[in-house]
Motif scaffolding. Structure first.
Motif, mmCIF file in Angstrom:
data_model
loop_
_atom_site.group_PDB
_atom_site.id
_atom_site.type_symbol
_atom_site.label_atom_id
_atom_site.label_comp_id
_atom_site.label_asym_id
_atom_site.label_seq_id
_atom_site.Cartn_x
_atom_site.Cartn_y
_atom_site.Cartn_z
ATOM 1 N N ALA A 175 -28.971 -37.654 -7.904
ATOM 2 C CA ALA A 175 -28.685 -38.808 -7.046
ATOM 3 C C ALA A 175 -28.399 -40.049 -7.881
ATOM 4 N N ALA A 176 -29.085 -40.202 -9.006
ATOM 5 C CA ALA A 176 -28.852 -41.359 -9.883
ATOM 6 C C ALA A 176 -27.435 -41.320 -10.460
ATOM 7 N N ILE A 177 -27.003 -40.142 -10.889
ATOM 8 C CA ILE A 177 -25.636 -39.997 -11.399
ATOM 9 C C ILE A 177 -24.622 -40.339 -10.316
ATOM 10 N N LEU A 178 -24.834 -39.842 -9.115
ATOM 11 C CA LEU A 178 -23.908 -40.105 -8.016
ATOM 12 C C LEU A 178 -23.891 -41.579 -7.633
ATOM 13 N N LYS A 179 -25.028 -42.221 -7.734
ATOM 14 C CA LYS A 179 -25.082 -43.662 -7.437
ATOM 15 C C LYS A 179 -24.275 -44.450 -8.463
ATOM 16 N N LEU A 180 -24.368 -44.058 -9.730
ATOM 17 C CA LEU A 180 -23.582 -44.724 -10.768
ATOM 18 C C LEU A 180 -22.082 -44.471 -10.557
ATOM 19 N N SER A 200 -23.874 -43.158 -0.505
ATOM 20 C CA SER A 200 -22.805 -43.265 0.486
ATOM 21 C C SER A 200 -22.529 -41.879 1.062
ATOM 22 N N GLY A 201 -21.849 -41.840 2.195
ATOM 23 C CA GLY A 201 -21.530 -40.562 2.819
ATOM 24 C C GLY A 201 -20.742 -39.647 1.903
ATOM 25 N N GLU A 202 -19.797 -40.224 1.159
ATOM 26 C CA GLU A 202 -18.969 -39.417 0.267
ATOM 27 C C GLU A 202 -19.796 -38.782 -0.837
ATOM 28 N N MET A 203 -20.651 -39.571 -1.465
ATOM 29 C CA MET A 203 -21.451 -39.055 -2.567
ATOM 30 C C MET A 203 -22.530 -38.092 -2.086
ATOM 31 N N TYR A 204 -23.087 -38.371 -0.915
ATOM 32 C CA TYR A 204 -24.073 -37.452 -0.352
ATOM 33 C C TYR A 204 -23.438 -36.088 -0.105
ATOM 34 N N GLN A 205 -22.220 -36.071 0.425
ATOM 35 C CA GLN A 205 -21.545 -34.808 0.680
ATOM 36 C C GLN A 205 -21.304 -34.032 -0.611
ATOM 37 N N LYS A 206 -21.001 -34.741 -1.690
ATOM 38 C CA LYS A 206 -20.827 -34.064 -2.978
ATOM 39 C C LYS A 206 -22.141 -33.425 -3.423
ATOM 40 N N MET A 207 -23.252 -34.106 -3.138
ATOM 41 C CA MET A 207 -24.561 -33.592 -3.556
ATOM 42 C C MET A 207 -24.915 -32.314 -2.812
ATOM 43 N N ILE A 208 -24.554 -32.230 -1.518
ATOM 44 C CA ILE A 208 -24.949 -31.067 -0.723
ATOM 45 C C ILE A 208 -23.847 -30.023 -0.594
ATOM 46 N N THR A 209 -22.732 -30.225 -1.282
ATOM 47 C CA THR A 209 -21.670 -29.219 -1.290
ATOM 48 C C THR A 209 -22.124 -28.003 -2.096
ATOM 49 N N GLU A 210 -21.802 -26.807 -1.612
ATOM 50 C CA GLU A 210 -22.143 -25.588 -2.339
ATOM 51 C C GLU A 210 -21.105 -25.377 -3.442
#
Length: 398
Positions: free
Chosen positions: A112-117, A307-317
């Protein structure tokens, strides 16, 4: 451990199928209860709570488990307790308020920290490691995405591999030059970095999944290089403080006089290296209570962390795991056989096991933490989840 947890998820899968049939699946954000129900809207009766408590205590006793269990269903705290002692000398019981080493559940915070950056425009998922570690001779081949999704080909420092790059064992006592139990945090980090950079890659990047602590160790270092502050401070400022995670911290510098920290018992010898200063950096060095991990979980899946975009990347298989029932996102495992999303992670570090799972469409959260390392804690988690969902009518009688 994998076999027991597969059973655990199979029970949740059954519940997911029953609730999802004939309904359009909602997004995670749409299904999370942002506030606990009012008294008039209580979902679980007092009688049910008592029955669940008795069932959990019986299960923990039956499996000879020592640790804490915390269950929240649709915003309601259903069970908060445990078995055994968090501290035998001070006669403190294990509970959901006690702080435990959460081991690999740290990885979702690092991701999550990487995605936030990335969200802030300070880096991208396509950045190669040569940008951050110019001394790494094969760094130009490996991207941040490869690290996050466990597809880098970098060997794990607590695993051994065959000639084809497949894991043989995950509890070996690998000797790493310069890494020692009595070394400082900085000394072990430097030695571990040198070891990683000296290893041959196991496979071509993106070719397949291979669980690897080295990936998240390097991601921790990237967070520091990009943010300009320590990994500890970045997570504290951006996650722990805003979410009120008062017990959260790290094994290398934990300093919270008001917290009760579980003492680890029953060292098994597995992953002993991860207990040394700095070795679990970024991949397994966090500490927190089960209650604080719930705050994190509902915030992450409720759109209050990314954000919605980054969250989706985190939960993508991003790739299929090696256990037959899950895929890997970024720092999260995902049950790819379920009709409703099930996000989870397990963790193991000397004396401690952790298991944290959340099913957004059921709004069902369970955390099981043990300070007496034994696979039986996951067997207990399987029984507890299945029996609870059966009692509330989410799955049929077994």
């Amino acid at each position: 451990m994998k076999r027991l947890f597969a059973l655990f998820l199979a029970l949740i899968l059954t519940a997911g199928i029953m609730t999802a049939c004939g309904e359009e699946q909602a997004t995670a954000e749409e299904t999370i209860a942002t506030e606990p129900p009012t008294e008039a809207e209580t979902v679980v009766s007092d009688e049910m709570r008592e029955a669940v408590a008795g069932m959990i205590e019986e299960s923990l006793t039956g499996h000879d488990c020592k640790g804490a269990v915390y269950i929240v269903y649709r915003g309601e705290e259903v069970y908060s307790g445990g078995a055994g002692k968090a501290n035998k000398a001070e006669d403190i019981d294990n509970s959901a308020d006690v702080v435990y080493h959460i081991a690999s559940n740290t990885k979702q915070f690092t991701a999550a920290a990487i995605l936030k950056l990335c969200e802030e425009g300070k880096m991208t998922l396509d950045d190669t490691l040569s940008l951050y570690f110019p001394e790494y001779t094969v760094g130009a081949q490996i991207t941040v995405h490869n690290l996050l999704s466990m597809q880098s080909g970098i060997p794990d420092y607590v695993r051994e591999y065959d000639d084809n790059g497949y894991e043989i064992t995950a509890d070996s006592d690998i000797l790493i030059a310069g890494v020692g139990e009595d070394n400082s945090f900085e000394e072990n980090r430097a030695a571990l970095r040198d070891w990683i950079f000296a290893q041959d890659l196991l496979f071509e990047q993106g070719e397949r999944f291979s669980y690897c602590n080295s990936n998240y160790f390097l991601l921790g270092e990237i967070i520091e290089k990009v943010s300009g502050v320590s990994y500890f401070d970045y997570l504290g400022t951006n996650f722990f403080e805003p979410l009120g995670m008062e017990t959260a911290g790290f094994m290398e510098n934990y300093d919270n006089p008001g917290a009760t920290v579980a003492v680890g018992y029953h060292r098994t010898g597995e992953f002993e290296l991860l207990g040394y200063n700095g070795v679990a950096f970024g991949c397994g060095d966090m500490m927190a209570s089960p209650k604080d991990l719930y705050k994190w979980t509902v915030a992450l899946h409720g759109g209050r962390v990314l954000s919605g975009e980054m969250y989706q990347k985190m939960i993508t298989e991003h790739c299929e795991g090696d256990n037959g029932y899950s895929s890997y996102g970024y720092g999260l495992m995902i049950n790819h056989t379920a009709t409703t999303p099930v996000y989870f992670h397990t963790g193991s570090i000397p004396c401690f096991l952790s298991c944290v799972m959340y099913a957004p469409q059921l709004d069902f959260y369970i955390a099981v933490m043990s300070n007496y390392a034994s696979d039986s804690i996951l067997s207990a988690a399987s029984d507890i989840s299945g029996e609870f969902l059966q009692k509330i009518g989410m799955i049929p009688g077994l």
